[in-house]
Motif scaffolding. Structure first.
Motif, PDB file in Angstrom:
ATOM      1  N   VAL A  30       0.647  -1.357   0.279  1.00  9.03           N
ATOM      2  CA  VAL A  30       0.539   0.407  -0.740  1.00  9.03           C
ATOM      3  C   VAL A  30       0.963   1.274  -0.348  1.00  9.03           C
ATOM      4  O   VAL A  30       1.706   1.467   0.760  1.00  9.03           O
ATOM      5  N   GLY A  31       0.840   2.103  -0.993  1.00 12.21           N
ATOM      6  CA  GLY A  31       1.398   3.604  -0.925  1.00 12.21           C
ATOM      7  C   GLY A  31       0.273   4.473  -0.697  1.00 12.21           C
ATOM      8  O   GLY A  31      -0.484   4.261  -0.211  1.00 12.21           O
ATOM      9  N   GLN A  32       0.990   5.632  -1.258  1.00 15.03           N
ATOM     10  CA  GLN A  32       0.384   6.776  -0.724  1.00 15.03           C
ATOM     11  C   GLN A  32       0.193   7.640  -1.936  1.00 15.03           C
ATOM     12  O   GLN A  32       1.917   8.500  -2.067  1.00 15.03           O
ATOM     13  N   ILE A  33      -0.804   8.954  -2.298  1.00 14.14           N
ATOM     14  CA  ILE A  33      -0.251   9.408  -3.393  1.00 14.14           C
ATOM     15  C   ILE A  33      -0.907  10.779  -3.219  1.00 14.14           C
ATOM     16  O   ILE A  33      -1.453  10.673  -1.969  1.00 14.14           O
ATOM     17  N   LEU A  34      -0.724  11.842  -4.401  1.00 19.01           N
ATOM     18  CA  LEU A  34      -1.095  13.232  -3.485  1.00 19.01           C
ATOM     19  C   LEU A  34      -2.543  13.377  -4.522  1.00 19.01           C
ATOM     20  O   LEU A  34      -2.429  13.148  -5.744  1.00 19.01           O
ATOM     21  N   GLY A  35      -4.048  13.196  -4.824  1.00 16.46           N
ATOM     22  CA  GLY A  35      -5.011  13.348  -5.604  1.00 16.46           C
ATOM     23  C   GLY A  35      -5.094  15.443  -5.153  1.00 16.46           C
ATOM     24  O   GLY A  35      -4.659  15.974  -4.238  1.00 16.46           O
ATOM     25  N   LEU A  36      -5.498  15.603  -6.705  1.00 13.47           N
ATOM     26  CA  LEU A  36      -5.959  17.518  -6.559  1.00 13.47           C
ATOM     27  C   LEU A  36      -7.474  17.439  -6.351  1.00 13.47           C
ATOM     28  O   LEU A  36      -7.608  17.463  -8.157  1.00 13.47           O
ATOM     29  N   ALA A  37      -7.984  18.421  -6.295  1.00 11.36           N
ATOM     30  CA  ALA A  37      -9.573  19.270  -6.225  1.00 11.36           C
ATOM     31  C   ALA A  37      -9.026  20.032  -7.479  1.00 11.36           C
ATOM     32  O   ALA A  37      -8.496  20.532  -6.868  1.00 11.36           O
ATOM     33  N   ALA A  38     -10.010  20.460  -7.832  1.00 12.90           N
ATOM     34  CA  ALA A  38     -10.372  21.759  -8.385  1.00 12.90           C
ATOM     35  C   ALA A  38      -9.760  22.643  -8.279  1.00 12.90           C
ATOM     36  O   ALA A  38     -10.852  23.324  -7.433  1.00 12.90           O
ATOM     37  N   ASN A  39      -9.439  23.870  -9.008  1.00 14.12           N
ATOM     38  CA  ASN A  39      -9.698  25.143  -8.278  1.00 14.12           C
ATOM     39  C   ASN A  39      -9.191  25.869  -9.243  1.00 14.12           C
ATOM     40  O   ASN A  39      -8.561  25.958 -10.378  1.00 14.12           O
ATOM     41  N   PRO A  40     -10.472  26.987 -10.279  1.00 15.14           N
ATOM     42  CA  PRO A  40      -9.871  27.638 -11.189  1.00 15.14           C
ATOM     43  C   PRO A  40      -8.816  28.430 -11.490  1.00 15.14           C
ATOM     44  O   PRO A  40      -8.224  29.525 -12.541  1.00 15.14           O
ATOM     45  N   ASP A  41      -7.641  28.615  -9.904  1.00 13.87           N
ATOM     46  CA  ASP A  41      -6.687  29.697 -10.354  1.00 13.87           C
ATOM     47  C   ASP A  41      -5.677  28.571 -10.389  1.00 13.87           C
ATOM     48  O   ASP A  41      -4.479  28.830 -11.097  1.00 13.87           O
ATOM     49  N   HIS A  42      -5.124  27.295 -10.896  1.00 13.12           N
ATOM     50  CA  HIS A  42      -4.733  26.321 -11.172  1.00 13.12           C
ATOM     51  C   HIS A  42      -4.243  26.755 -12.879  1.00 13.12           C
ATOM     52  O   HIS A  42      -5.421  27.115 -13.623  1.00 13.12           O
ATOM     53  N   GLU A  43      -2.607  26.709 -13.247  1.00 13.72           N
ATOM     54  CA  GLU A  43      -2.369  27.220 -14.396  1.00 13.72           C
ATOM     55  C   GLU A  43      -1.766  25.976 -15.298  1.00 13.72           C
ATOM     56  O   GLU A  43      -0.608  25.813 -14.569  1.00 13.72           O
ATOM     57  N   TRP A  44      -2.470  25.520 -16.305  1.00 13.59           N
ATOM     58  CA  TRP A  44      -1.453  24.036 -17.014  1.00 13.59           C
ATOM     59  C   TRP A  44      -0.779  24.279 -18.155  1.00 13.59           C
ATOM     60  O   TRP A  44      -0.799  25.786 -18.754  1.00 13.59           O
ATOM     61  N   ILE A  45      -0.067  23.664 -18.042  1.00 13.96           N
ATOM     62  CA  ILE A  45       0.838  24.203 -19.174  1.00 13.96           C
ATOM     63  C   ILE A  45       1.074  22.967 -19.795  1.00 13.96           C
ATOM     64  O   ILE A  45       0.920  21.036 -19.029  1.00 13.96           O
ATOM     65  N   TYR A  46       0.904  22.637 -20.991  1.00  8.44           N
ATOM     66  CA  TYR A  46       1.744  21.219 -21.746  1.00  8.44           C
ATOM     67  C   TYR A  46       2.873  21.634 -22.856  1.00  8.44           C
ATOM     68  O   TYR A  46       3.151  22.539 -23.289  1.00  8.44           O
ATOM     69  N   MET A  47       3.732  20.846 -23.047  1.00  8.13           N
ATOM     70  CA  MET A  47       4.445  20.905 -24.292  1.00  8.13           C
ATOM     71  C   MET A  47       3.577  20.093 -25.630  1.00  8.13           C
ATOM     72  O   MET A  47       3.336  18.651 -25.798  1.00  8.13           O
ATOM     73  N   SER A  48       3.117  21.030 -26.431  1.00  6.82           N
ATOM     74  CA  SER A  48       2.526  20.316 -27.772  1.00  6.82           C
ATOM     75  C   SER A  48       3.492  19.278 -29.046  1.00  6.82           C
ATOM     76  O   SER A  48       4.284  19.647 -28.774  1.00  6.82           O
ATOM     77  N   LYS A  49       2.804  18.345 -29.614  1.00 10.04           N
ATOM     78  CA  LYS A  49       3.289  17.821 -30.587  1.00 10.04           C
ATOM     79  C   LYS A  49       4.652  16.899 -30.201  1.00 10.04           C
ATOM     80  O   LYS A  49       5.916  17.030 -30.667  1.00 10.04           O
TER      81      LYS A  49
END
Length: 259
Positions: A192-211
């Motif tokens: 058994v391990g432990q991780i962290l989930g995240l609840a929604a927040n409109p302040d979250h700044e999402w990024i990604y690298m396309s393609k």
């Protein structure tokens, strides 16, 4: 440039929640806590010029071709790839020692044993990281490492074809509030391990690298005993080009580093 994607956030509840992996002894069978699909805006690092850095944002991107021709045949490739990852992290984040301890190939197919993780999370809680350190090093060596600066860092790479759907997205740590995090159990057949989930927040700044191509990698912090923020991440439900039908394949490598 901002794209729109769907992600699955966790939900605060008065009781401890858990994922159960390979539930019932069936490989790939996942029992999940409640998740809420949410539309989010995602900034494309490729379009705006890479601004996120590991030093400031706990996530970085690099073009690092690999000499591995196939990740899906045997295990002979692991020695080569582990050395490449160690060299990357020594150069990119000034790691002094790198232990690569896990590789997971994910395929966006309903029949795949390991599919892209479609929940907003980070891989370790504080206690989960401490236990994983002992699991990898043993108690005596873990105690030695704990006296200094160590971290768990993931390295993610596309396999076979550029990513056209379900790319990996990250939330900039500066936009995450402490109360957004949710402690979750991760129940395997043998531990058994432990991780962290995240609840929604409109302040979250999402990024990604396309393609992203198989020559590109993302490397990101998932625990640091010296206080570097962990990075919440998830597959993004979005498609770059509807005319392209390739299936998203990737390899996610977990590393333990000592600074």
């Amino acid at each position: 440039m901002t794209q729109t994607a769907s992600v699955n956030y966790h939900v605060h509840k008065p009781v401890r929640q858990a994922f159960e992996l390979d539930a019932g002894g069936i490989v790939g069978n996942l029992i999940s806590p409640e998740l809420v699909a949410t539309r989010v805006g995602v900034s494309d690092e490729r379009a705006v010029g890479v601004s996120a850095t590991f030093e400031c944002d706990s996530v970085g991107f690099a073009e690092i071709p690999t000499k591995v021709l196939s990740f899906e045949t045997g295990t002979g490739w692991q020695t080569i790839y582990d050395r490449e990852l160690a060299n990357l992290l020594i150069s990119a984040i000034d790691a002094q020692e790198v232990i690569v301890f896990d590789h997971t190939i994910r395929v966006d197919d309903p029949n795949a044993d390991r599919k892209p993780a479609r929940n907003v999370h980070s891989d370790y809680s504080v206690e989960g990281a401490k236990q994983r350190l002992i699991d990898i090093l043993g108690e005596e060596r873990a105690a030695e490492w704990s006296k200094g600066h160590y971290a768990f860092v993931n390295v993610w790479r596309p396999v076979a074809a550029p990513i056209n759907s379900a790319p990996l997205g990250f939330i900039l740590p500066k936009s995450v509030a402490e109360e957004d995090w949710i402690l979750l159990d991760l129940i395997y057949p043998d531990r058994v391990g432990q991780i962290l989930g995240l609840a929604a927040n409109p302040d979250h700044e999402w990024i990604y690298m396309s393609k992203m191509t198989p020559d590109d990698v993302a490397y990101f912090n998932i625990f640091d005993n010296n206080g570097r923020p962990t990075v919440a991440h998830s597959a993004l439900d979005m498609v770059e080009d509807p005319s392209i039908q390739t299936i998203r394949k990737s390899i996610e490598s977990r590393t333990l580093v000592r600074y």
